[in-house]
Design an enzyme around this catalytic site. Structure first.
Site, short mmCIF file in Angstrom:
data_model
loop_
_atom_site.label_atom_id
_atom_site.label_comp_id
_atom_site.label_asym_id
_atom_site.label_seq_id
_atom_site.Cartn_x
_atom_site.Cartn_y
_atom_site.Cartn_z
N CYS A 1 3.33 9.58 0.85
CA CYS A 1 2.41 10.33 0.42
C CYS A 1 2.15 10.64 -0.89
CB CYS A 1 1.53 10.51 1.62
SG CYS A 1 -0.45 11.77 1.34
N HIS B 1 3.51 4.47 12.76
CA HIS B 1 3.95 4.00 11.14
C HIS B 1 4.45 5.19 11.15
CE1 HIS B 1 2.25 3.91 7.37
NE2 HIS B 1 2.69 5.42 6.82
N HIS C 1 8.23 7.41 9.08
CA HIS C 1 8.89 7.72 7.91
C HIS C 1 10.19 7.48 8.45
CE1 HIS C 1 5.70 6.70 4.65
NE2 HIS C 1 4.58 6.93 5.31
N ASN D 1 9.43 4.55 4.58
CA ASN D 1 8.44 3.99 5.55
C ASN D 1 10.31 3.16 5.81
OD1 ASN D 1 5.51 3.28 5.92
ND2 ASN D 1 5.84 3.74 3.79
N ARG E 1 0.49 -1.17 -0.13
CA ARG E 1 0.04 -0.24 -0.15
C ARG E 1 1.09 1.34 0.19
NH1 ARG E 1 -0.71 4.86 3.36
NH2 ARG E 1 -0.20 3.60 4.57
N ASP E 2 1.26 1.66 1.06
CA ASP E 2 2.53 3.05 1.11
C ASP E 2 3.16 2.92 -0.08
OD1 ASP E 2 3.23 5.18 1.64
OD2 ASP E 2 2.95 4.45 4.54
ZN ZN Z 1 3.51 6.52 5.08
#
Ligand code: ZN
Length: 315
Positions: free
Chosen positions: A241, A208, A210, A250, A15-16
């Site tokens: 993002c 979460h 980064h 990340n 996803r990210d």
């Molecule tokens: Zn993120």
């Protein structure tokens, strides 16, 4: 009392890691990557986001991806959902852990999901009304820009607690605190995670983080020392993002697993198998520089190529 010493690493690479790419990754490659990640022992994998494909074209095949991986044994699949429609489609696609995301920064939320933070909270309330009656479905909340926002800067801890309270009052029991753009530092991570855990003992918190400014692992270690046991990470260190200027990778899953494994903290992840997954990612994205330090350095080996036993396993 501190929770147990083992940690859950939530793999958010599909996803990210992929959402920011301009290259459209083929559906079968996404599926194969998720299978590789599951084979390494990762037990929670975020497969994508159920969002408007016009906003993030990378996820236009999310339903096909979900259909291919939904029966992976022993793996909890999660997906981001920004609205009721996304939640419904995710549920119909077999996802049973839905991550509702919104930003505590009004400006970032308006750009990211085109609504105010207050409107996002109303959306979450309507999602809870429908899905909290499904016994096998969990709705979690991911709060973006908790550790700072490129538009609004830093938020007082009290303001963060008010948003956690708002979601906890709706019955949410798992909340991810997100450093969306890598503004966080260990002192701030300690203050915010401790305040959240003390005020809401009924809520399980994850982080979460980064690594935008090189503090990803330092922040993760501080969160661990404070009592956090759930960590998002992305294979290869991909991530960012699309709607937050300056957001980059990340924490790399390989690096955080290496850190915890070497410390003797149980992750359940087999590093050599995980590095096979990273290699697969590099093979499907040959021009993408991966930032994972472990991927480039490899596992510690003796000069003759044999592996060293971990310190605690020595006789
Ligand atoms: Zn993120």
């Amino acid at each position: 009392m501190k929770p147990g010493s083992g940690v859950t690493i939530v793999e958010v690479g599909p996803r990210d890691g992929l959402q920011n790419l301009t290259t459209q990754v083929k559906t079968e490659d996404k599926v194969r990557l998720i299978e590789w990640l599951a084979a390494s022992g990762l037990r929670e994998i975020q497969i994508g986001a159920f969002v408007n494909p016009g906003a993030i074209p990378q996820f236009r095949d999310i339903k096909e991806v979900a259909a291919c991986v939904r029966d992976l044994p022993g793996v909890t699949l999660t997906a981001l959902v920004p609205n009721l429609r996304g939640a419904q489609t995710a549920f119909e696609s077999g996802i049973r852990k839905l991550i509702f995301f919104f930003s505590i920064s009004r400006s970032h939320n308006l750009i990211n999901v085109q609504q105010t933070t207050a409107a996002s909270l109303e959306t979450l309330a309507s999602i809870m009304k429908i899905f909290s009656t499904h016994p096998d479905t969990t709705i979690c909340a991911a709060l973006a820009t908790v550790f700072g926002c490129p538009f609004e800067g830093f938020f007082p801890t009290d303001a963060i607690l008010r948003y956690v309270e708002a979601v906890a009052d709706m019955g949410i029991t798992e909340v991810t605190l997100c450093d969306t753009v890598g503004f966080g530092n260990p002192g701030q991570v300690e203050e915010i995670t401790r305040a959240c855990m003390e005020k809401f003992p009924e809520v399980t918190f994850g982080v979460h983080l980064h690594n935008t400014r090189g503090l990803g692992l330092a922040n993760a270690l501080k969160a661990y020392e404070t009592g956090i046991r759930i960590f998002d990470a992305a294979v290869g260190g991909l991530g960012g993002c699309p709607f937050a200027p300056g957001a980059s990778g990340n924490i790399a899953t390989e690096d955080i697993v290496f850190m915890f494994n070497q410390m003797g903290v149980e992750t359940g992840v087999h590093l050599e198998k995980l590095l096979d997954a990273t290699q697969y990612l590099q093979d499907i994205l040959p021009d993408m520089p991966l930032t994972s330090a472990l991927f480039h350095a490899g596992l510690p080996k003796r000069i003759d190529g044999n592996g060293f036993p971990r310190l605690k396993e020595r006789p």
